[in-house]
Design a protein around this motif. Structure first.
Motif, PDB file in Angstrom:
ATOM      1  N   THR A 115      35.070  38.834  49.585  1.00  0.00           N
ATOM      2  CA  THR A 115      35.986  39.809  50.196  1.00  0.00           C
ATOM      3  C   THR A 115      35.918  41.167  49.529  1.00  0.00           C
ATOM      4  O   THR A 115      35.896  42.200  50.200  1.00  0.00           O
ATOM      5  CB  THR A 115      37.434  39.288  50.139  1.00  0.00           C
ATOM      6  N   ASN A 116      35.877  41.179  48.195  1.00  0.00           N
ATOM      7  CA  ASN A 116      36.067  42.420  47.443  1.00  0.00           C
ATOM      8  C   ASN A 116      34.789  43.211  47.199  1.00  0.00           C
ATOM      9  O   ASN A 116      34.864  44.406  46.905  1.00  0.00           O
ATOM     10  CB  ASN A 116      36.715  42.114  46.096  1.00  0.00           C
ATOM     11  N   LEU A 117      33.624  42.569  47.315  1.00  0.00           N
ATOM     12  CA  LEU A 117      32.376  43.287  47.045  1.00  0.00           C
ATOM     13  C   LEU A 117      31.335  43.097  48.150  1.00  0.00           C
ATOM     14  O   LEU A 117      30.773  44.076  48.643  1.00  0.00           O
ATOM     15  CB  LEU A 117      31.796  42.840  45.700  1.00  0.00           C
ATOM     16  N   ALA A 147      42.192  47.832  37.109  1.00  0.00           N
ATOM     17  CA  ALA A 147      41.995  46.541  36.450  1.00  0.00           C
ATOM     18  C   ALA A 147      40.524  46.224  36.232  1.00  0.00           C
ATOM     19  O   ALA A 147      40.189  45.293  35.496  1.00  0.00           O
ATOM     20  CB  ALA A 147      42.637  45.434  37.280  1.00  0.00           C
ATOM     21  N   ALA A 148      39.631  46.991  36.859  1.00  0.00           N
ATOM     22  CA  ALA A 148      38.205  46.785  36.656  1.00  0.00           C
ATOM     23  C   ALA A 148      37.777  47.200  35.253  1.00  0.00           C
ATOM     24  O   ALA A 148      36.788  46.686  34.723  1.00  0.00           O
ATOM     25  CB  ALA A 148      37.399  47.561  37.696  1.00  0.00           C
ATOM     26  N   ALA A 156      38.992  38.039  35.225  1.00  0.00           N
ATOM     27  CA  ALA A 156      37.598  38.476  35.132  1.00  0.00           C
ATOM     28  C   ALA A 156      36.938  38.550  36.496  1.00  0.00           C
ATOM     29  O   ALA A 156      36.156  39.470  36.774  1.00  0.00           O
ATOM     30  CB  ALA A 156      36.808  37.528  34.228  1.00  0.00           C
ATOM     31  N   HIS A 157      37.237  37.612  37.380  1.00  0.00           N
ATOM     32  CA  HIS A 157      36.644  37.585  38.713  1.00  0.00           C
ATOM     33  C   HIS A 157      37.004  38.840  39.497  1.00  0.00           C
ATOM     34  O   HIS A 157      36.151  39.448  40.153  1.00  0.00           O
ATOM     35  CB  HIS A 157      37.116  36.338  39.466  1.00  0.00           C
ATOM     36  N   TYR A 158      38.262  39.231  39.408  1.00  0.00           N
ATOM     37  CA  TYR A 158      38.745  40.407  40.130  1.00  0.00           C
ATOM     38  C   TYR A 158      38.156  41.686  39.531  1.00  0.00           C
ATOM     39  O   TYR A 158      37.679  42.561  40.258  1.00  0.00           O
ATOM     40  CB  TYR A 158      40.272  40.433  40.079  1.00  0.00           C
ATOM     41  N   LEU A 163      34.710  46.334  39.741  1.00  0.00           N
ATOM     42  CA  LEU A 163      33.809  47.231  39.015  1.00  0.00           C
ATOM     43  C   LEU A 163      32.496  47.387  39.767  1.00  0.00           C
ATOM     44  O   LEU A 163      31.886  48.456  39.766  1.00  0.00           O
ATOM     45  CB  LEU A 163      33.558  46.689  37.611  1.00  0.00           C
ATOM     46  N   GLY A 164      32.088  46.334  40.448  1.00  0.00           N
ATOM     47  CA  GLY A 164      30.867  46.404  41.233  1.00  0.00           C
ATOM     48  C   GLY A 164      30.913  47.442  42.335  1.00  0.00           C
ATOM     49  O   GLY A 164      29.879  48.006  42.729  1.00  0.00           O
ATOM     50  N   LEU A 165      32.109  47.729  42.848  1.00  0.00           N
ATOM     51  CA  LEU A 165      32.244  48.732  43.904  1.00  0.00           C
ATOM     52  C   LEU A 165      31.815  50.111  43.425  1.00  0.00           C
ATOM     53  O   LEU A 165      31.226  50.886  44.191  1.00  0.00           O
ATOM     54  CB  LEU A 165      33.686  48.781  44.410  1.00  0.00           C
ATOM     55  N   SER A 166      32.111  50.431  42.172  1.00  0.00           N
ATOM     56  CA  SER A 166      31.718  51.742  41.647  1.00  0.00           C
ATOM     57  C   SER A 166      30.203  51.878  41.597  1.00  0.00           C
ATOM     58  O   SER A 166      29.637  52.913  41.978  1.00  0.00           O
ATOM     59  CB  SER A 166      32.313  51.959  40.251  1.00  0.00           C
TER      60      SER A 166
END
Length: 258
Positions: A115-117, A147-148, A156-158, A163-166
Motif C-alpha cells: 500500500t505505502n510504496l 516517522a521515516a 520499522a515496516h512503516y 522512506l522509500g517514497l523519498s
C-alpha cells in the motif's frame, strides 16, 4: 494562496477520510475536477457528497490499489472520465501491525509495502504513461512521514516503506526532469485526525499509559508544540502543484511543525 486549478484533474488516493478528504475538498474548491480513489466506497461517497455540496466536481473510483491491474484500470477510468490527469497525490497508507523486528512477519511487511510504496510507484507509472508524459506536463506527489527518519520501536515496516517514497520521488524527478513533470514528497508529522487518534489509543493500551497524557506528550514533540492540521498539509500540496513551485522537484517538503 490564489492558485487556480480550474479545468485540471487531480487524483487523490486515500480520499475516503483524513488528509485525503481534506486534500480533495481543497483542490475542488480551487476549481479542480477531483478523482477520488480508495477502497471504502461508503466513505468515498461521503467525500464526493461534501465536494458536490461545496460546488465542486468529483468522480469516485473504488479500488484496492495493492492490485497492480487495478491501478492500471483506475487511471484508465479517470482518463476515460476526464480525458486528462494533471496532478496525482499518492496519499493512501496503512500503519500495519506494530512489531519489533525480532518478532516481525513478512506478511505484515508485504501488506505495508504493497500500500505505502508499491502502489504509489505503480500509480505514478500509470499516470505517467497514460497521461503526463504524452501531455508533456504533470505533477506527482508522494505523502511520506516524519516517522521515516525519526524512527520508533515496532514501526520499522512503516518507516522503511515511507522512506522509500523519498528515494522513489528523487529518482523520478531525475528521470523526468526535462519532461515537464515535477515530483516531490510531502513529509508530514503527527497530523490531527483519525490515524493519530488510533495510534494513541493503540499505544496507550499496549504500554499501559493514559491516552490523554500520551496524546499531549506526542503533540508537543515538535518545535511548534502542537499537532499539524490536515488543512496545513493541503496548503503545501496545493502550492507544490501550482506554478508558484515551478522550480521545485525532487524535494522532501517537511510539514512537521519543525
Amino acid at each position: 494562496m490564489s492558485s487556480d486549478f480550474t479545468g485540471q484533474v487531480v487524483v487523490i488516493t486515500g480520499a475516503s477520510g483524513g488528509i485525503g478528504r481534506v486534500l480533495a475538498r481543497r483542490y475542488a474548491a480551487r476549481g479542480a475536477n477531483v478523482a477520488l480513489v480508495a477502497r471504502r466506497s461508503d466513505e468515498l461517497a461521503v467525500t464526493a457528497g461534501v465536494i458536490a455540496e461545496e460546488g465542486g466536481a468529483a468522480s469516485v473510483h473504488v479500488a484496492d490499489i495493492r492490485e497492480e491491474s487495478l491501478c492500471h484500470e483506475v487511471i484508465g477510468a479517470i482518463m476515460q472520465r476526464w480525458d486528462r490527469l494533471d496532478v496525482l497525490v499518492n496519499n493512501a497508507a496503512v500503519p500495519g501491525i506494530d512489531q519489533r523486528v525480532s518478532d516481525a512477519t513478512v506478511a505484515n511487511w508485504q501488506n505495508v509495502f504493497a500500500t505505502n510504496l508499491f502502489a504509489p510507484m505503480v500509480l505514478a507509472r500509470e499516470a505517467l504513461s497514460q497521461a503526463m508524459i504524452p501531455a508533456g506536463s504533470g505533477n506527482l506527489q508522494f505523502v511520506s512521514s516524519a516517522a521515516a527518519r525519526v524512527v520508533q520501536p515496532k514501526k520499522a515496516h512503516y518507516a522503511a516503506a515511507k522512506l522509500g517514497l523519498s528515494a522513489l520521488a528523487q529518482t523520478l524527478a531525475l528521470e523526468l526532469g526535462t519532461s515537464g513533470v515535477r515530483v516531490n514528497t510531502v513529509v508530514v508529522g503527527s497530523v490531527a485526525g483519525e490515524l493519530f487518534d488510533s495510534y494513541v489509543a493503540r499505544r496507550a493500551a499496549e504500554d499501559g499509559l493514559d491516552p490523554g497524557e500520551l496524546r499531549s506528550r506526542l503533540a508537543a514533540l515538535n518545535k511548534l508544540g502542537r499537532l499539524v492540521q490536515p488543512d496545513e498539509v493541503a496548503e503545501v500540496s496545493l502550492w507544490l502543484a501550482s506554478d508558484a513551485a515551478s522550480a521545485i522537484t525532487g524535494q522532501d517538503i517537511n510539514v512537521t511543525g519543525g
